[in-house]
Design an enzyme around this catalytic site. Structure first.
Site, short mmCIF file in Angstrom:
data_model
loop_
_atom_site.label_atom_id
_atom_site.label_comp_id
_atom_site.label_asym_id
_atom_site.label_seq_id
_atom_site.Cartn_x
_atom_site.Cartn_y
_atom_site.Cartn_z
CE1 TYR A 93 -13.45 -11.99 -0.13
CE2 TYR A 93 -12.33 -10.65 1.62
CZ TYR A 93 -13.58 -11.13 0.95
OH TYR A 93 -14.59 -10.54 1.34
CD GLU A 101 -2.33 -2.89 -12.28
OE1 GLU A 101 -3.04 -3.54 -12.11
OE2 GLU A 101 -1.90 -1.88 -11.64
CG ASN A 150 -11.71 -16.50 -6.54
OD1 ASN A 150 -11.95 -17.11 -5.45
ND2 ASN A 150 -11.83 -17.24 -7.41
CB ALA A 151 -15.63 -16.57 -2.88
N1 THU Z 1 -6.00 -3.76 -7.87
C1 THU Z 1 -5.61 -3.69 -9.22
O1 THU Z 1 -6.49 -4.29 -10.16
N2 THU Z 1 -4.40 -3.30 -9.68
C2 THU Z 1 -3.66 -2.42 -8.62
O2 THU Z 1 -2.49 -2.13 -9.12
C3 THU Z 1 -3.88 -2.28 -7.29
C4 THU Z 1 -5.25 -2.99 -6.85
C5 THU Z 1 -7.30 -4.49 -7.67
C6 THU Z 1 -7.04 -5.75 -6.69
C7 THU Z 1 -8.51 -5.78 -6.11
O3 THU Z 1 -9.45 -6.58 -7.10
C8 THU Z 1 -8.85 -4.28 -6.08
O4 THU Z 1 -8.17 -3.47 -6.72
C9 THU Z 1 -8.53 -3.71 -4.42
O5 THU Z 1 -7.42 -3.88 -4.07
#
Ligand code: THU
Length: 159
Positions: A67, A74, A64-65
């Site tokens: 953050y 997950e 999202n813009a």
């Molecule tokens: N992110 C996930 O989707 N799962 C994780 O367990 C680690 C981080 C995403 C969040 C964000 O969109 C991007 O990875 C960088 O942090």
């Protein structure tokens, strides 16, 4: 006095060592990762979970813009699952994350907030959720429970 806390995890050398169900989950997580909305970090993550019924549910990270309003793959996946299949047991959860243009990667574990969110449902179902986190092209790590990723976990039993 120093005490030791032991966790268990398995290192699966590569995709070929997975069984058919695991391969299906790996493939599903890899495929849905392509639909991640990650235009700020360019780090794309796919998640696939297996319900007791055999159904596979998938999701990706949604940024999202503003953050902090974004959500990891997950939690996107497990919240949608809990909203649509309340009370149904989750057997396995697979996650694959890497920079969007990467061809190889190391296994990316769920972040702390995702571990806590997964624990909520694992504690309710009183059965471990097997967590797999995979590299794109090599090793896959697995735990039999999210508690192995979250030692000293806090759940509703303390309230
Ligand atoms: N992110 C996930 O989707 N799962 C994780 O367990 C680690 C981080 C995403 C969040 C964000 O969109 C991007 O990875 C960088 O942090």
């Amino acid at each position: 006095m120093v005490k030791e806390l032991k966790i268990n995890f398995y290192a699966i050398p590569n995709y070929e060592m997975l069984d058919d169900t695991e391969k299906k989950l790996f493939d599903a997580a890899k495929k849905i990762r392509e639909k991640a909305y990650a235009q700020y970090s360019h780090f794309t993550v796919g998640c696939a979970l297996l319900l007791e019924s055999g159904e596979i549910i998938t999701g990706s990270n949604q940024e999202n813009a503003a953050y902090p309003s974004g959500l990891c793959a997950e939690r996107t996946t497990i919240f949608w699952t809990a909203a649509n299949f309340p009370g149904e047991k989750i057997k396995k959860l697979f996650v694959i994350g890497a920079p969007e243009t990467a061809l190889s990667s190391t296994p990316i574990p769920p972040c702390g907030a995702c571990r806590q969110s997964i624990l909520e449902y694992e504690a309710n179902q009183k059965e471990g959720i097997e967590i797999y986190f995979a590299s794109l092209d090599g090793e896959i790590f697995k735990t039999n429970s999210v508690r192995d990723l979250l030692p000293f976990s806090f759940d509703a039993s303390f309230l």
